[in-house]
Scaffold this motif. Structure first.
Motif, PDB file in Angstrom:
ATOM      1  N   TYR A  33       0.858  -1.183   0.000  1.00  0.00           N
ATOM      2  CA  TYR A  33       0.000   0.000   0.000  1.00  0.00           C
ATOM      3  C   TYR A  33       0.892   1.231   0.000  1.00  0.00           C
ATOM      4  CZ  TYR A  33      -3.061  -3.585   2.011  1.00  0.00           C
ATOM      5  OH  TYR A  33      -3.752  -4.745   2.255  1.00  0.00           O
ATOM      6  N   TYR A  35       0.810   5.450   0.785  1.00  0.00           N
ATOM      7  CA  TYR A  35       0.065   6.549   1.400  1.00  0.00           C
ATOM      8  C   TYR A  35       0.865   7.834   1.255  1.00  0.00           C
ATOM      9  CZ  TYR A  35      -2.640   2.930   3.865  1.00  0.00           C
ATOM     10  OH  TYR A  35      -3.436   1.852   4.172  1.00  0.00           O
ATOM     11  N   LEU A  43      -2.448  10.448   7.038  1.00  0.00           N
ATOM     12  CA  LEU A  43      -2.028   9.701   5.864  1.00  0.00           C
ATOM     13  C   LEU A  43      -3.233   9.459   4.962  1.00  0.00           C
ATOM     14  CD1 LEU A  43       0.137   8.905   8.148  1.00  0.00           C
ATOM     15  CD2 LEU A  43       0.594   6.938   6.681  1.00  0.00           C
ATOM     16  N   PHE A  45      -4.619   7.278   1.708  1.00  0.00           N
ATOM     17  CA  PHE A  45      -4.388   6.114   0.868  1.00  0.00           C
ATOM     18  C   PHE A  45      -4.274   6.532  -0.592  1.00  0.00           C
ATOM     19  CE2 PHE A  45      -4.754   1.989  -0.884  1.00  0.00           C
ATOM     20  CZ  PHE A  45      -5.728   2.005  -1.875  1.00  0.00           C
ATOM     21  N   TYR A  48      -3.125   0.365  -3.851  1.00  0.00           N
ATOM     22  CA  TYR A  48      -2.875  -0.958  -3.283  1.00  0.00           C
ATOM     23  C   TYR A  48      -2.483  -1.888  -4.419  1.00  0.00           C
ATOM     24  CZ  TYR A  48      -4.420  -5.668  -1.826  1.00  0.00           C
ATOM     25  OH  TYR A  48      -4.522  -7.014  -1.584  1.00  0.00           O
ATOM     26  N   ASP A  56      -6.220  -1.535  -6.376  1.00  0.00           N
ATOM     27  CA  ASP A  56      -7.084  -0.408  -6.027  1.00  0.00           C
ATOM     28  C   ASP A  56      -6.251   0.858  -6.127  1.00  0.00           C
ATOM     29  OD1 ASP A  56      -9.057   0.427  -3.003  1.00  0.00           O
ATOM     30  OD2 ASP A  56      -8.675   1.550  -4.840  1.00  0.00           O
ATOM     31  N   SER A  58      -7.788   3.948  -6.196  1.00  0.00           N
ATOM     32  CA  SER A  58      -8.819   4.976  -6.023  1.00  0.00           C
ATOM     33  C   SER A  58      -8.285   6.268  -5.404  1.00  0.00           C
ATOM     34  CB  SER A  58      -9.967   4.424  -5.173  1.00  0.00           C
ATOM     35  OG  SER A  58      -9.492   3.974  -3.917  1.00  0.00           O
ATOM     36  N   PHE A  91       4.524   7.133   2.425  1.00  0.00           N
ATOM     37  CA  PHE A  91       4.726   5.925   3.216  1.00  0.00           C
ATOM     38  C   PHE A  91       4.252   4.708   2.448  1.00  0.00           C
ATOM     39  CE2 PHE A  91       6.016   7.647   7.252  1.00  0.00           C
ATOM     40  CZ  PHE A  91       5.524   8.939   7.232  1.00  0.00           C
ATOM     41  N   ARG A  98      -4.397 -10.043   1.980  1.00  0.00           N
ATOM     42  CA  ARG A  98      -5.275  -8.938   1.634  1.00  0.00           C
ATOM     43  C   ARG A  98      -6.345  -8.838   2.694  1.00  0.00           C
ATOM     44  NH1 ARG A  98      -8.799  -8.016  -3.923  1.00  0.00           N
ATOM     45  NH2 ARG A  98      -9.613  -5.968  -3.333  1.00  0.00           N
ATOM     46  N   GLN A 100      -9.196  -6.073   4.873  1.00  0.00           N
ATOM     47  CA  GLN A 100      -9.336  -4.875   5.664  1.00  0.00           C
ATOM     48  C   GLN A 100      -9.201  -5.170   7.147  1.00  0.00           C
ATOM     49  OE1 GLN A 100     -13.023  -4.340   3.902  1.00  0.00           O
ATOM     50  NE2 GLN A 100     -12.273  -3.277   2.122  1.00  0.00           N
ATOM     51  N   VAL A 101      -8.918  -6.410   7.513  1.00  0.00           N
ATOM     52  CA  VAL A 101      -8.690  -6.696   8.915  1.00  0.00           C
ATOM     53  C   VAL A 101      -7.226  -7.020   9.181  1.00  0.00           C
ATOM     54  CG1 VAL A 101     -11.020  -7.538   9.241  1.00  0.00           C
ATOM     55  CG2 VAL A 101      -9.215  -9.147   8.613  1.00  0.00           C
ATOM     56  N   SER A 102      -6.430  -6.937   8.139  1.00  0.00           N
ATOM     57  CA  SER A 102      -5.035  -7.324   8.286  1.00  0.00           C
ATOM     58  C   SER A 102      -4.187  -6.140   8.735  1.00  0.00           C
ATOM     59  CB  SER A 102      -4.515  -7.853   6.955  1.00  0.00           C
ATOM     60  OG  SER A 102      -3.135  -8.127   7.025  1.00  0.00           O
ATOM     61  N   GLU A 103      -3.289  -6.401   9.670  1.00  0.00           N
ATOM     62  CA  GLU A 103      -2.362  -5.363  10.092  1.00  0.00           C
ATOM     63  C   GLU A 103      -1.465  -4.978   8.936  1.00  0.00           C
ATOM     64  OE1 GLU A 103       0.107  -6.558  13.322  1.00  0.00           O
ATOM     65  OE2 GLU A 103       1.280  -4.710  13.335  1.00  0.00           O
ATOM     66  N   GLN A 104      -1.225  -3.699   8.810  1.00  0.00           N
ATOM     67  CA  GLN A 104      -0.274  -3.206   7.821  1.00  0.00           C
ATOM     68  C   GLN A 104       0.990  -2.775   8.537  1.00  0.00           C
ATOM     69  OE1 GLN A 104      -1.964  -0.343   5.056  1.00  0.00           O
ATOM     70  NE2 GLN A 104      -3.861  -1.512   4.881  1.00  0.00           N
TER      71      GLN A 104
ATOM     72  N   GLU B  32     -13.918  -1.978   9.527  1.00  0.00           N
ATOM     73  CA  GLU B  32     -13.067  -2.468  10.594  1.00  0.00           C
ATOM     74  C   GLU B  32     -12.276  -1.261  11.108  1.00  0.00           C
ATOM     75  OE1 GLU B  32     -13.076  -5.220  12.230  1.00  0.00           O
ATOM     76  OE2 GLU B  32     -11.539  -4.302  13.497  1.00  0.00           O
ATOM     77  N   PHE B  34      -9.099   0.509  13.487  1.00  0.00           N
ATOM     78  CA  PHE B  34      -7.763   0.341  14.032  1.00  0.00           C
ATOM     79  C   PHE B  34      -7.321   1.630  14.734  1.00  0.00           C
ATOM     80  CE2 PHE B  34      -6.525  -3.455  11.541  1.00  0.00           C
ATOM     81  CZ  PHE B  34      -7.442  -3.414  10.510  1.00  0.00           C
ATOM     82  N   TYR B  36      -3.494   3.232  15.258  1.00  0.00           N
ATOM     83  CA  TYR B  36      -2.068   3.141  15.009  1.00  0.00           C
ATOM     84  C   TYR B  36      -1.361   4.193  15.863  1.00  0.00           C
ATOM     85  CZ  TYR B  36      -2.200  -0.143  11.094  1.00  0.00           C
ATOM     86  OH  TYR B  36      -2.352  -1.278  10.318  1.00  0.00           O
ATOM     87  N   ALA B  90     -10.930   0.969   8.161  1.00  0.00           N
ATOM     88  CA  ALA B  90     -10.678   0.328   6.868  1.00  0.00           C
ATOM     89  C   ALA B  90     -12.006  -0.134   6.318  1.00  0.00           C
ATOM     90  CB  ALA B  90      -9.740  -0.857   7.027  1.00  0.00           C
ATOM     91  N   LEU B  97      -6.414   2.032   4.341  1.00  0.00           N
ATOM     92  CA  LEU B  97      -6.905   2.629   5.569  1.00  0.00           C
ATOM     93  C   LEU B  97      -7.159   4.116   5.335  1.00  0.00           C
ATOM     94  CD1 LEU B  97      -4.251   1.016   7.931  1.00  0.00           C
ATOM     95  CD2 LEU B  97      -6.662   0.406   7.852  1.00  0.00           C
ATOM     96  N   PHE B  99      -6.889   7.446   7.454  1.00  0.00           N
ATOM     97  CA  PHE B  99      -6.338   7.930   8.719  1.00  0.00           C
ATOM     98  C   PHE B  99      -6.926   9.278   9.106  1.00  0.00           C
ATOM     99  CE2 PHE B  99      -2.842   5.126   9.934  1.00  0.00           C
ATOM    100  CZ  PHE B  99      -2.668   4.376   8.782  1.00  0.00           C
TER     101      PHE B  99
END
Lengths: 115, 109
Positions: A33, A35, A43, A45, A48, A56, A58, A91, A98, A100-104, B32, B34, B36, B90, B97, B99
């Motif tokens: 990703y 940013y 930040l 987006f 991706y 993505d 967008s 960044f 993949r 939307q619940v995954s830590e980046q 979802e 988060f 950070y 997200a 994400l 922010f």
């Protein structure tokens, strides 16, 4: 595991030049990703990517900006004909899956200054 | 359009005092959520995520769907909690994400 690597850390360009920002994801991560953080902002987006695919975009400006993540090598964010408004911190983040619940996991960023 | 608001740019509290960092979101669907954190001279890193229902470093965050809020709380602040905190939903059709502008938390001794 060295974590997400970005280079250069600082990049200075004159108006009209090209900027190339590189991102090497964490080992085993195939999701990247990008940013952008403007001064006094959060930040935002941009894009991706998975290996060889843009999934993505967008958040990418329609002109002058492009991104790639080739089969071999780092992901590249390319800004053509830079303008002063492109000055920002960029960044990169990666994740193992993949979703939307995954830590980046974030890199240290590249600070671009356009003179 | 997805929006996230962190109303406090700067929050200063004394060590041992309770801390609450506010986050309100406007999103389509059920994002979802988060939090950070970025400590001085370190990278942005995940603090906690709603789906895990976890408490990290004494911090918790409760999702209030009625108020569309996801405030971050800690009952007793410690000096090492001083950092920039970002709320980040997200979802909403995009893979990245979103922010907030962040809250700079300063814990005074």
């Amino acid at each position: 595991n060295a974590g997400v690597m970005q280079n250069p850390r600082h990049l200075v360009r004159r108006r009209g030049q090209e900027a190339r920002l590189r991102c090497s994801p964490m080992k085993g991560h195939s999701h990247v990703y990008w940013y952008r953080q403007l001064p006094e902002e959060g930040l935002k987006f941009m894009v991706y990517l998975q290996k060889e695919n843009i999934i993505d975009e967008s958040g990418m400006p329609k002109e002058r900006f492009s991104a790639e993540f080739p089969k071999e090598g780092p992901s590249i964010l390319r800004i053509q004909q830079v303008v002063r408004g492109d000055s920002a911190a960029y960044f990169c983040a990666s994740s193992p899956v993949r979703g939307q619940v995954s830590e980046q996991f974030f890199g240290p960023g590249t600070r671009l200054t356009v003179l | 359009a997805q929006r996230v608001t962190q109303p406090e740019k700067l929050l200063s509290v004394f060590k041992g005092a309770p801390v609450e960092l506010k986050c309100n979101y406007s999103y389509s669907g059920s994002p979802e959520l988060f939090w950070y954190v970025q400590y001085s001279r370190q990278r942005l890193q995940l603090l906690l995520r709603h789906i895990s229902r976890e408490s990290i470093k004494g911090f918790t965050a409760d999702l209030n769907k009625g108020e569309t809020s996801f405030h971050l709380k800690k009952p007793f602040a410690q000096e090492e909690d001083s950092a920039m905190y970002y709320c980040a939903p997200a979802g909403g059709g995009a893979d990245g994400l979103t922010f907030g502008k962040g809250t700079h938390l300063i814990i005074q001794p």
